[in-house]
Design a protein around this motif. Structure first.
Motif, PDB file in Angstrom:
ATOM      1  N   ALA A   1       0.831  -1.205   0.000  1.00 46.62           N
ATOM      2  CA  ALA A   1       0.000   0.000   0.000  1.00 46.62           C
ATOM      3  C   ALA A   1       0.865   1.255   0.000  1.00 46.62           C
ATOM      4  O   ALA A   1       0.561   2.247  -0.686  1.00 46.62           O
ATOM      5  N   GLY A   2       1.953   1.220   0.794  1.00 49.37           N
ATOM      6  CA  GLY A   2       2.859   2.360   0.796  1.00 49.37           C
ATOM      7  C   GLY A   2       3.515   2.582  -0.554  1.00 49.37           C
ATOM      8  O   GLY A   2       3.717   3.738  -0.983  1.00 49.37           O
ATOM      9  N   ALA A   3       3.861   1.502  -1.271  1.00 46.71           N
ATOM     10  CA  ALA A   3       4.477   1.641  -2.598  1.00 46.71           C
ATOM     11  C   ALA A   3       3.511   2.271  -3.591  1.00 46.71           C
ATOM     12  O   ALA A   3       3.880   3.150  -4.385  1.00 46.71           O
ATOM     13  N   VAL A   4       2.240   1.841  -3.552  1.00 40.60           N
ATOM     14  CA  VAL A   4       1.250   2.428  -4.456  1.00 40.60           C
ATOM     15  C   VAL A   4       1.040   3.902  -4.126  1.00 40.60           C
ATOM     16  O   VAL A   4       0.961   4.764  -5.016  1.00 40.60           O
ATOM     17  N   ALA A   5       0.963   4.232  -2.824  1.00 46.96           N
ATOM     18  CA  ALA A   5       0.796   5.639  -2.422  1.00 46.96           C
ATOM     19  C   ALA A   5       2.004   6.473  -2.836  1.00 46.96           C
ATOM     20  O   ALA A   5       1.864   7.618  -3.291  1.00 46.96           O
ATOM     21  N   ALA A   6       3.202   5.895  -2.688  1.00 44.97           N
ATOM     22  CA  ALA A   6       4.398   6.621  -3.111  1.00 44.97           C
ATOM     23  C   ALA A   6       4.385   6.869  -4.617  1.00 44.97           C
ATOM     24  O   ALA A   6       4.808   7.929  -5.100  1.00 44.97           O
ATOM     25  N   GLY A   7       3.895   5.898  -5.391  1.00 46.00           N
ATOM     26  CA  GLY A   7       3.802   6.097  -6.841  1.00 46.00           C
ATOM     27  C   GLY A   7       2.863   7.228  -7.193  1.00 46.00           C
ATOM     28  O   GLY A   7       3.138   8.037  -8.090  1.00 46.00           O
ATOM     29  N   LEU A   8       1.735   7.342  -6.475  1.00 46.36           N
ATOM     30  CA  LEU A   8       0.807   8.448  -6.726  1.00 46.36           C
ATOM     31  C   LEU A   8       1.423   9.786  -6.343  1.00 46.36           C
ATOM     32  O   LEU A   8       1.198  10.802  -7.017  1.00 46.36           O
ATOM     33  N   VAL A   9       2.202   9.799  -5.261  1.00 43.35           N
ATOM     34  CA  VAL A   9       2.872  11.042  -4.863  1.00 43.35           C
ATOM     35  C   VAL A   9       3.878  11.462  -5.930  1.00 43.35           C
ATOM     36  O   VAL A   9       3.974  12.652  -6.283  1.00 43.35           O
ATOM     37  N   VAL A  10       4.643  10.528  -6.441  1.00 45.80           N
ATOM     38  CA  VAL A  10       5.615  10.837  -7.495  1.00 45.80           C
ATOM     39  C   VAL A  10       4.902  11.346  -8.745  1.00 45.80           C
ATOM     40  O   VAL A  10       5.411  12.228  -9.455  1.00 45.80           O
ATOM     41  N   LEU A  11       3.710  10.838  -9.009  1.00 42.47           N
ATOM     42  CA  LEU A  11       2.961  11.279 -10.183  1.00 42.47           C
ATOM     43  C   LEU A  11       2.634  12.766 -10.115  1.00 42.47           C
ATOM     44  O   LEU A  11       2.596  13.452 -11.152  1.00 42.47           O
ATOM     45  N   SER A  12       2.427  13.284  -8.903  1.00 42.07           N
ATOM     46  CA  SER A  12       2.066  14.702  -8.746  1.00 42.07           C
ATOM     47  C   SER A  12       3.252  15.563  -8.336  1.00 42.07           C
ATOM     48  O   SER A  12       3.060  16.680  -7.827  1.00 42.07           O
ATOM     49  N   ARG A  13       4.465  15.103  -8.566  1.00 40.81           N
ATOM     50  CA  ARG A  13       5.653  15.793  -8.069  1.00 40.81           C
ATOM     51  C   ARG A  13       5.854  17.162  -8.720  1.00 40.81           C
ATOM     52  O   ARG A  13       6.378  18.081  -8.088  1.00 40.81           O
ATOM     53  N   SER A  14       5.484  17.327  -9.953  1.00 47.24           N
ATOM     54  CA  SER A  14       5.744  18.596 -10.645  1.00 47.24           C
ATOM     55  C   SER A  14       4.834  19.717 -10.178  1.00 47.24           C
ATOM     56  O   SER A  14       5.166  20.889 -10.359  1.00 47.24           O
ATOM     57  N   MET A  15       3.692  19.392  -9.558  1.00 48.94           N
ATOM     58  CA  MET A  15       2.763  20.436  -9.136  1.00 48.94           C
ATOM     59  C   MET A  15       3.142  20.993  -7.762  1.00 48.94           C
ATOM     60  O   MET A  15       3.239  22.204  -7.575  1.00 48.94           O
ATOM     61  N   PHE A  16       3.392  20.133  -6.810  1.00 50.00           N
ATOM     62  CA  PHE A  16       3.775  20.547  -5.456  1.00 50.00           C
ATOM     63  C   PHE A  16       4.951  19.685  -5.002  1.00 50.00           C
ATOM     64  O   PHE A  16       4.752  18.710  -4.267  1.00 50.00           O
ATOM     65  N   PRO A  17       6.165  19.983  -5.436  1.00 50.76           N
ATOM     66  CA  PRO A  17       7.303  19.100  -5.125  1.00 50.76           C
ATOM     67  C   PRO A  17       7.608  19.005  -3.634  1.00 50.76           C
ATOM     68  O   PRO A  17       7.797  17.911  -3.103  1.00 50.76           O
ATOM     69  N   ALA A  18       7.678  20.137  -2.923  1.00 49.97           N
ATOM     70  CA  ALA A  18       8.004  20.094  -1.491  1.00 49.97           C
ATOM     71  C   ALA A  18       6.901  19.406  -0.704  1.00 49.97           C
ATOM     72  O   ALA A  18       7.176  18.583   0.187  1.00 49.97           O
ATOM     73  N   THR A  19       5.661  19.695  -1.021  1.00 50.94           N
ATOM     74  CA  THR A  19       4.540  19.037  -0.336  1.00 50.94           C
ATOM     75  C   THR A  19       4.546  17.536  -0.610  1.00 50.94           C
ATOM     76  O   THR A  19       4.263  16.728   0.289  1.00 50.94           O
ATOM     77  N   SER A  20       4.862  17.155  -1.839  1.00 54.11           N
ATOM     78  CA  SER A  20       4.924  15.730  -2.168  1.00 54.11           C
ATOM     79  C   SER A  20       6.004  15.028  -1.353  1.00 54.11           C
ATOM     80  O   SER A  20       5.812  13.885  -0.909  1.00 54.11           O
ATOM     81  N   LEU A  21       7.130  15.711  -1.133  1.00 52.05           N
ATOM     82  CA  LEU A  21       8.195  15.109  -0.335  1.00 52.05           C
ATOM     83  C   LEU A  21       7.750  14.926   1.118  1.00 52.05           C
ATOM     84  O   LEU A  21       8.055  13.895   1.749  1.00 52.05           O
ATOM     85  N   LEU A  22       7.022  15.901   1.667  1.00 42.41           N
ATOM     86  CA  LEU A  22       6.508  15.762   3.033  1.00 42.41           C
ATOM     87  C   LEU A  22       5.481  14.637   3.122  1.00 42.41           C
ATOM     88  O   LEU A  22       5.465  13.873   4.099  1.00 42.41           O
ATOM     89  N   VAL A  23       4.627  14.535   2.115  1.00 44.45           N
ATOM     90  CA  VAL A  23       3.633  13.452   2.104  1.00 44.45           C
ATOM     91  C   VAL A  23       4.327  12.103   2.033  1.00 44.45           C
ATOM     92  O   VAL A  23       3.920  11.135   2.707  1.00 44.45           O
ATOM     93  N   LEU A  24       5.382  11.999   1.224  1.00 45.26           N
ATOM     94  CA  LEU A  24       6.117  10.737   1.139  1.00 45.26           C
ATOM     95  C   LEU A  24       6.762  10.385   2.479  1.00 45.26           C
ATOM     96  O   LEU A  24       6.779   9.210   2.892  1.00 45.26           O
ATOM     97  N   THR A  25       7.283  11.402   3.150  1.00 45.92           N
ATOM     98  CA  THR A  25       7.867  11.159   4.474  1.00 45.92           C
ATOM     99  C   THR A  25       6.797  10.640   5.433  1.00 45.92           C
ATOM    100  O   THR A  25       7.042   9.712   6.226  1.00 45.92           O
ATOM    101  N   ALA A  26       5.609  11.213   5.359  1.00 45.98           N
ATOM    102  CA  ALA A  26       4.511  10.745   6.203  1.00 45.98           C
ATOM    103  C   ALA A  26       4.109   9.314   5.853  1.00 45.98           C
ATOM    104  O   ALA A  26       3.788   8.510   6.743  1.00 45.98           O
ATOM    105  N   ILE A  27       4.117   8.971   4.564  1.00 46.66           N
ATOM    106  CA  ILE A  27       3.806   7.597   4.160  1.00 46.66           C
ATOM    107  C   ILE A  27       4.831   6.625   4.735  1.00 46.66           C
ATOM    108  O   ILE A  27       4.489   5.539   5.244  1.00 46.66           O
ATOM    109  N   GLY A  28       6.094   7.000   4.646  1.00 45.06           N
ATOM    110  CA  GLY A  28       7.128   6.136   5.217  1.00 45.06           C
ATOM    111  C   GLY A  28       6.968   5.962   6.721  1.00 45.06           C
ATOM    112  O   GLY A  28       7.158   4.854   7.249  1.00 45.06           O
ATOM    113  N   TRP A  29       6.615   7.050   7.413  1.00 46.98           N
ATOM    114  CA  TRP A  29       6.404   6.955   8.852  1.00 46.98           C
ATOM    115  C   TRP A  29       5.219   6.055   9.161  1.00 46.98           C
ATOM    116  O   TRP A  29       5.252   5.239  10.099  1.00 46.98           O
TER     117      TRP A  29
END
Length: 386
Positions: A49-77
């Motif tokens: 589930a985390g891998a699929v969520a990370a893939g969706l975050v990467v998909l939206s990286r160009s729109m909000f890059p810093a926010t996407s990185l924070l969301v990925l950190t939260a997914i990992g946590w």
């Protein structure tokens, strides 16, 4: 605003490819390394589930890059909280490096947005160190990878900015070149109009004077003919006045009195002037010379004059051949030189534009370019009236 940005946003092909790579690789890792060993995954579903969520975050990286990185950190946590700290998912590291690169390329590091992005990068790196027990070497290796991803993003952004500036500069220079070309065409057409004004006004004035002279020679018994000639005389005067109103404004203010109109009969004088400047100029006349309309003779003269002027300016020639060939239906004007300059015979700039304009004025064609023998030739073909 977020709705408007989301509506305008479309993921690129690279975003889709990276998103699929992270998600598919994470699923393969989650279910492919399932097992009871410490280096294996006990429960693959949180990691999948985390891998699929990370893939969706990467998909939206160009729109909000810093926010996407924070969301990925939260997914990992969240994955770590559910599955425990026993296994370190590789997909999390891959996606983190991708988003670190994106954050670095999104803004200048010294700007507010860039400083905020750098803070997100440091937070994500600190979180990576909590996912497993790392020694000093592992910490340094992680720092190296994160630093390379961040530095490559900065370099890519600067390269893109430089490419954009060069493209804008090239577009601006192209627009300026086209504007100069249009200006040259307008200037040459104004010059042609002034010269044609002199030619046409002169000839129409002669016609008017002749008509007036014939009218005065007729007797009183030729009243009808006298009236017709008087109408011709009046029409001629009105035509000259209209030409003065329409084309006289094209003259430069304070210009010197017009010199005698140039024509092919003054070609020897022009060639002598050019020959005094250095190159040997030879004139050849083929066919039987004939009287030409004043405008056509003037244009042919100007083409030769411009070609010889460009030879002096650019060609560094030692020999120039000017050939006038009178054919039954055309006049061919050829200027050939043995120059080795960049513009051996006026191939560029406003000179060629002027020659083309003058040739096209009479329905002719002009070509300019190097010959097989290494010389440079300007050829203008003027149709002659039957």
């Amino acid at each position: 605003m977020l709705r408007r940005l989301a509506g305008d946003w479309r993921p690129s092909r690279l975003d889709v490819l990276l998103s699929l790579a992270v998600a598919v690789a994470g699923l393969v890792e989650s279910f492919g390394r399932q097992g009871p060993e410490p280096w294996q995954i006990g429960d693959p579903f949180p990691f999948a589930a985390g891998a699929v969520a990370a893939g969706l975050v990467v998909l939206s990286r160009s729109m909000f890059p810093a926010t996407s990185l924070l969301v990925l950190t939260a997914i990992g946590w969240a994955v770590q909280a559910v599955a425990g700290p026993g296994y370190y998912a590789a997909w999390h590291l891959y996606s983190t490096l991708i988003l670190v690169h994106t954050v670095a390329g999104a803004a200048e590091p010294r700007s507010r947005r860039g400083l905020a992005g750098l803070g997100c990068v440091l937070l994500a790196y600190a979180h990576l160190q909590t996912l497993q027990s790392n020694d000093v070497a592992e910490v340094l290796i992680g720092a190296i990878f994160v630093g390379v991803a961040y530095g490559s993003g900065i370099l890519l952004r600067r390269q893109i900015d430089q490419t954009r500036r060069l493209a804008e500069q090239a577009a601006r220079l192209e627009a300026e070149r086209e504007e100069r070309a249009r200006w040259a065409v307008a200037q040459e057409r104004s010059r042609i109009a002034r010269e044609l004004h002199d030619v046409v006004s002169h000839n129409v004035s002669l016609m008017t004077l002749h008509a007036g002279g014939v009218r005065r020679l007729l007797g009183d018994d030729r009243a009808r003919e006298r009236d017709l000639l008087f109408a011709v005389e009046q029409a001629g005067r009105e035509a000259v006045e209209e030409l003065g109103l329409m084309l006289g404004m094209l003259r430069d203010a304070g210009a010197a009195p017009p010199s005698p109109q140039a024509g092919l009969d003054r070609l020897d004088e022009l060639i002598s002037q050019v020959a005094e400047a250095g190159p040997e100029v030879r004139l050849h006349v083929a066919g039987e010379p004939r009287p030409l309309p004043a405008g056509l003779g003037l244009s042919a003269y100007r083409v030769i004059q411009e070609a010889l002027t460009n030879v002096l300016k650019h060609a560094h020639a030692t020999r120039v051949d000017v050939v006038l060939r009178y054919a039954p239906g055309e006049l061919r004007v050829t200027v050939v030189n043995d120059g080795v300059g960049v513009h051996a015979a006026g191939t560029g700039g406003h000179g060629l534009i002027g020659m083309r304009e003058r040739t096209a004025l009479h329905g002719g064609e002009l070509s300019a370019g190097p010959t097989r023998s290494g010389e440079y030739r300007v050829l203008a073909v003027f149709p002659l009236p039957g």
